[in-house]
Design a protein around this motif. Structure first.
Motif, short mmCIF file in Angstrom:
data_model
loop_
_atom_site.label_atom_id
_atom_site.label_comp_id
_atom_site.label_asym_id
_atom_site.label_seq_id
_atom_site.Cartn_x
_atom_site.Cartn_y
_atom_site.Cartn_z
N ARG A 89 0.81 -1.22 0.00
CA ARG A 89 0.00 0.00 0.00
C ARG A 89 0.84 1.27 0.00
O ARG A 89 0.31 2.36 -0.13
CB ARG A 89 -0.93 0.02 1.23
CG ARG A 89 -1.97 -1.08 1.26
CD ARG A 89 -3.01 -0.83 2.34
NE ARG A 89 -2.42 -0.77 3.66
CZ ARG A 89 -2.29 -1.81 4.48
NH1 ARG A 89 -2.71 -3.02 4.09
NH2 ARG A 89 -1.74 -1.68 5.69
N GLU A 147 3.65 4.21 -0.98
CA GLU A 147 4.14 4.94 -2.14
C GLU A 147 5.62 5.23 -1.92
O GLU A 147 6.02 5.69 -0.86
CB GLU A 147 3.38 6.26 -2.32
CG GLU A 147 1.90 6.07 -2.61
CD GLU A 147 1.63 5.41 -3.95
OE1 GLU A 147 2.49 5.55 -4.85
OE2 GLU A 147 0.59 4.76 -4.10
N ASP A 148 6.44 4.93 -2.93
CA ASP A 148 7.86 5.22 -2.85
C ASP A 148 8.33 5.63 -4.23
O ASP A 148 8.08 4.92 -5.20
CB ASP A 148 8.64 4.00 -2.35
CG ASP A 148 10.09 4.34 -2.03
OD1 ASP A 148 10.86 4.58 -2.98
OD2 ASP A 148 10.46 4.37 -0.84
N PRO A 149 9.03 6.75 -4.36
CA PRO A 149 9.40 7.25 -5.68
C PRO A 149 10.62 6.58 -6.30
O PRO A 149 10.95 6.86 -7.46
CB PRO A 149 9.68 8.74 -5.42
CG PRO A 149 10.16 8.77 -4.00
CD PRO A 149 9.36 7.71 -3.29
N TRP A 200 11.72 -0.68 -5.10
CA TRP A 200 10.73 -1.67 -5.54
C TRP A 200 11.41 -2.84 -6.24
O TRP A 200 10.98 -3.99 -6.11
CB TRP A 200 9.71 -1.02 -6.46
CG TRP A 200 8.84 -0.02 -5.77
CD1 TRP A 200 8.81 1.33 -5.95
CD2 TRP A 200 7.87 -0.29 -4.74
NE1 TRP A 200 7.90 1.92 -5.11
CE2 TRP A 200 7.31 0.95 -4.36
CE3 TRP A 200 7.44 -1.45 -4.10
CZ2 TRP A 200 6.32 1.06 -3.38
CZ3 TRP A 200 6.46 -1.34 -3.12
CH2 TRP A 200 5.91 -0.10 -2.77
N ARG A 218 5.60 -2.07 -9.98
CA ARG A 218 5.75 -0.77 -9.33
C ARG A 218 7.06 -0.11 -9.76
O ARG A 218 7.12 1.11 -10.00
CB ARG A 218 5.72 -0.93 -7.80
CG ARG A 218 4.39 -1.42 -7.24
CD ARG A 218 3.28 -0.39 -7.36
NE ARG A 218 3.51 0.79 -6.54
CZ ARG A 218 3.16 0.90 -5.26
NH1 ARG A 218 2.55 -0.12 -4.64
NH2 ARG A 218 3.38 2.01 -4.60
N GLU A 254 6.75 1.12 -13.40
CA GLU A 254 5.93 2.32 -13.54
C GLU A 254 6.78 3.58 -13.37
O GLU A 254 6.53 4.60 -14.00
CB GLU A 254 4.81 2.31 -12.49
CG GLU A 254 3.71 1.30 -12.77
CD GLU A 254 2.74 1.19 -11.60
OE1 GLU A 254 2.92 1.95 -10.62
OE2 GLU A 254 1.81 0.36 -11.66
#
Length: 409
Positions: free
Chosen positions: A316, A318-320, A325, A347, A350
């Motif tokens: 769940r 969010e990591d930039p 990932w 992820r 993306e």
């Protein structure tokens, strides 16, 4: 100076790009100034929950000798003389001083030998080698000598460099900002969009601004780099003490806490490792890597339900950073959690769709899960995304095997 146009290279050399900053660039909220190093050798103590073991009776042995911050920026008299001769040369007198410093670093970096070693300023200048942080430390030392204000930015990137068959992932790095001394007025307020030169020691054109760093945070990067290298070499004592030292300058940083927890787990102290993971998850700004390694610890202890709870929390988040990932996906695949691996590879892709390793890893996860056609499609995309001939040939061999397997189904 020649410019490397593609991230797939055989020999990495440091190179720089210059950006004359304006309102189009990220405004700099904090700068380090023409630092004298005041108080940097007397940082505040770490929190009680992270207080280090005894250097005499503790499991990591005595604290090794390590340079104090001012020693990191120390130059020999001969090095200072060489630099100032350049700064005060007749050809440079009509050039702003911060631009002359940039010109010196640019010339110096032409023959810089990029290595995965974090060196102090003097040694980096003597050997002409080190990593990006070594160059930033050298730039800081020279800025101090010249009385030029300097600041730092943390940027994330997603280049993938392949060197002699080894893949090196580079996620974040630091770049320096040199400010025009002509705009410095004693007692004036900080101007957000002051003219400045940004030195990026390894630009790719895909950099993304993350944060401004103050000088303490910059110094902490040195100690964390040494700790990470020591951990990779399984030198747990050195990793432990350098990670602790970094926390004196950047408290509650997730990478340092992670290093401490991993070091405790490796010496057979999972209870202390868990305490550190939980502390980090509670207090660190970025929790992804802490949760990932905490999940590994839980799984290794057979605490399946708790590990799944952490896994659900990870999915769940969010990591930039695509690299976080990517590593998470590899860990999941190694543990046989192929659906999770595919989700984490997605992820990563993306965020960095050109990263062929993500597609290759996804193909492996699909194949391990018995999804041959999906594996073939992912490997086909990995081939399309890579430029290195040897890598493409390896992928093509795997794709041929997948096609043959698919035809038999």
């Amino acid at each position: 100076m020649s410019r490397i146009s593609h991230p797939t290279i055989n020999r990495v050399r440091a190179w720089l790009s210059i950006l004359l900053a304006s309102g189009l660039l990220q405004a700099c909220a904090t700068t380090a100034g023409p630092a004298s190093g005041k108080d940097l050798n007397m940082p505040p103590p770490v929190p009680d929950s992270l207080r280090p073991h005894s250097a005499i009776t503790g499991p990591f042995g005595p604290k090794p000798a390590m340079p104090a911050p001012n020693e990191l920026f120390a130059l020999t008299d001969a090095q200072v003389d060489e630099f100032m001769a350049f700064m005060d040369g007749p050809q440079a007198r009509q050039v702003p001083r911060h631009r002359r410093l940039y010109d010196f670093i640019e010339a110096f970096s032409q023959d810089f030998n990029y290595q995965d070693d974090t060196l102090g300023a003097g040694l980096a200048m003597t050997t002409g080698s080190g990593n990006c942080l070594s160059l930033a430390i050298l730039t800081t030392a020279l800025a101090r000598v010249a009385g030029i204000e300097i600041g730092y930015q943390l940027v994330s990137d997603a280049p993938v460099y392949e060197m002699d068959g080894q893949v090196i992932l580079k996620g974040v790095h630091v770049r320096s900002q040199l400010y025009d001394p002509a705009e410095m007025t004693p007692g004036a307020l900080v101007i957000a969009n002051r003219a400045r030169i940004i030195i990026d020691y390894f630009p790719t054109g895909r950099e993304r601004f993350v944060a401004n760093l103050d000088e303490r945070q910059f110094i902490a990067m040195y100690y964390r780099n040494i700790a990470a290298q020591a951990l990779g070499d399984d030198d747990l004592g050195r990793a432990y003490w350098y990670a602790h030292e970094s926390l004196r300058y950047a408290p509650d940083h997730e990478a340092a806490i992670n290093t401490l927890a991993v070091a405790h787990r490796r010496i057979g102290d999972p209870m202390r490792a868990e305490e550190l993971y939980l502390y980090g998850v509670e207090n660190a700004d970025n929790k992804l890597s802490l949760l990932k390694n905490y999940r590994v610890l839980l799984a290794s202890q057979g605490r399946v339900a708790e590990a799944r709870q952490v896994e659900a929390r990870l999915s769940r988040m969010e990591d930039p950073s695509p690299f976080n990932w990517l590593q998470l996906a590899r860990d999941a695949s190694d543990e046989g959690q192929f659906d999770d691996a595919v989700r984490f590879y997605n992820r990563a892709l993306e965020l960095a769709p050109y990263m062929h390793e993500g597609y290759a890893g996804m193909a492996q996860a699909h194949y391990a899960a018995g999804e041959v056609e999906q594996a073939r499609q992912a490997m086909d995309e990995a081939i399309r995304r890579t430029m290195r001939v040897s890598t493409r040939e390896a992928y093509e061999g795997k794709l041929a095997a997948l096609k043959a397997k698919s035809d038999l189904l």
